[in-house]
Enzyme design. Structure first.
Site, PDB file in Angstrom:
ATOM      1  CG  HIS A 142      -1.830   1.081   1.395  1.00 21.41           C
ATOM      2  ND1 HIS A 142      -1.740   2.012   2.404  1.00 21.41           N
ATOM      3  CD2 HIS A 142      -2.916   1.419   0.655  1.00 21.41           C
ATOM      4  CE1 HIS A 142      -2.737   2.879   2.286  1.00 21.41           C
ATOM      5  NE2 HIS A 142      -3.457   2.534   1.240  1.00 21.41           N
ATOM      6  CG  HIS A 167      -3.453   8.942  -0.484  1.00 21.75           C
ATOM      7  ND1 HIS A 167      -4.282   9.740   0.271  1.00 21.75           N
ATOM      8  CD2 HIS A 167      -4.078   7.739  -0.584  1.00 21.75           C
ATOM      9  CE1 HIS A 167      -5.353   9.055   0.628  1.00 21.75           C
ATOM     10  NE2 HIS A 167      -5.265   7.838   0.130  1.00 21.75           N
TER      11      HIS A 167
END
Ligand code: G3P
Ligand code: CA
Length: 322
Positions: free
Chosen positions: A19, A61
């Site tokens: 991730h 992100h």
């Protein structure tokens, strides 16, 4: 076959998705975090993607850049009326001037994860999607172990409101690097339900596609219907899997112990794979379960097909892979 052989075979098929790279150890979405995740044996490496002012897909992100860079110090006059700094207001050349950092709260400067890489230390840059694909394909060649990519198209409706078609740009880059079909080691993911359909239909993407499901924030629960049998059947018309939040897969009983929800079984019944997010060794659910307890529940008892983790080494070790 003995049950332990069957279990080992089942676990071998699970996928470990790093991730934002090995973000438990190095600043998220930096090339070193990707290299570390590859070396740790992650099967897939995640890229969250937004656009720069000059339409270059970069790996970040958020559409904002003030939580992971020194933009407030370097370009103080470039914030918008809401006080935030946006990647799309900066050219790639300008983004490359910024120092990327471990994630922090821009109001206080405090680390979001206090026990991780120190905020503001080290020498890191924002990577482009192409730089990251080149790094991964290079490591695949030099190590002989092929890790896949797991790009997320971030905020497509917001990009469209800025006059940009982020999905088309991301799919073009992926195609140029050989990520086109279900035989290629790629999953494209997106939270936006309409955009997932558009990626499959209007844009003609032929690779594997994952519908992310918003979770953990009840006030933003616009995805409630996606957790129903009818909603999952609708998703399965265009997508190959779902990416739910961890609390949608593992719930807490009144006595504090953890238990499965029905979501994974329901998704499997609809023919969808399930890759929940995010398994973090330093942000475990309340109740005292360890990361390995959680992995046993999710991977062995509930039977998720893979998962997103900030600590890919721990999940690879749990799966007992070399
Ligand atoms: O894409 C899976 C997971 O990364 C979704 O959450 O907010 O970390 O992108 P987020
Ligand atoms: Ca993501």
């Amino acid at each position: 076959m003995t049950s332990s052989v069957v279990l080992a075979a089942a676990l071998a098929a699970k996928i470990v998705v790093a991730h934002r790279g090995a973000s438990g150890y190095l600043p998220e979405h930096t090339l070193p975090a990707i290299a570390m995740a590859h070396a740790m044996g992650a099967d897939y490496l995640e890229q969250d993607v937004v656009l720069s002012k000059d339409d270059v897909p970069v790996v970040l992100h958020d559409i904002h850049i003030d939580t992971v860079t020194d933009v407030a110090r370097r370009f103080p006059a470039r914030k918008r009326g809401d006080g935030r700094f946006y990647a799309i207001d900066f050219t790639l050349a300008e983004l490359k001037q910024l120092a990327a950092s471990e994630r922090f709260d821009p109001r206080t400067g405090a680390a979001v994860f206090p026990r991780r890489f120190p905020v503001g230390k080290g020498s890191f840059q924002i990577p482009t999607l192409e730089e990251e694909l080149q790094l991964i394909q290079g490591l695949n060649a030099s190590t002989g172990r092929e890790a896949g990519v797991y790009p997320e198209v971030k905020e497509p409706a917001w990009h469209r409101a800025q006059g940009r078609d982020i999905s088309r740009i991301v799919l073009d880059v992926l195609a140029r690097y050989g990520y086109r079909t279900k035989a290629d080691k790629v999953f494209v993911q997106c939270f936006d339900e309409a955009e997932v359909k558009r990626i499959r239909t209007d844009l003609g993407y032929k690779g594997r596609l994952v519908q992310l499901i918003e979770g953990g924030r009840p006030l933003l629960d616009e995805h409630k219907h996606l957790r129903t049998a009818a909603g999952l059947a609708e998703v399965a018309r265009v997508a190959d899997g779902i990416g739910p939040a961890l609390p949608d897969v593992v719930t807490r009983r009144e006595d504090g112990t953890l238990a499965a929800t029905s979501l994974v079984a329901d998704a499997h019944a609809a023919g969808l794979v399930v890759h929940p997010y995010t398994f973090r060794a330093d942000a475990l659910p309340p109740g005292g379960a360890s990361l390995e307890d959680l992995l046993r529940l999710a991977l062995v008892d509930i039977g998720v097909d893979g998962l997103f983790t900030d600590h890919p080494d721990r999940v690879v070790a749990f799966l007992r892979r070399p």
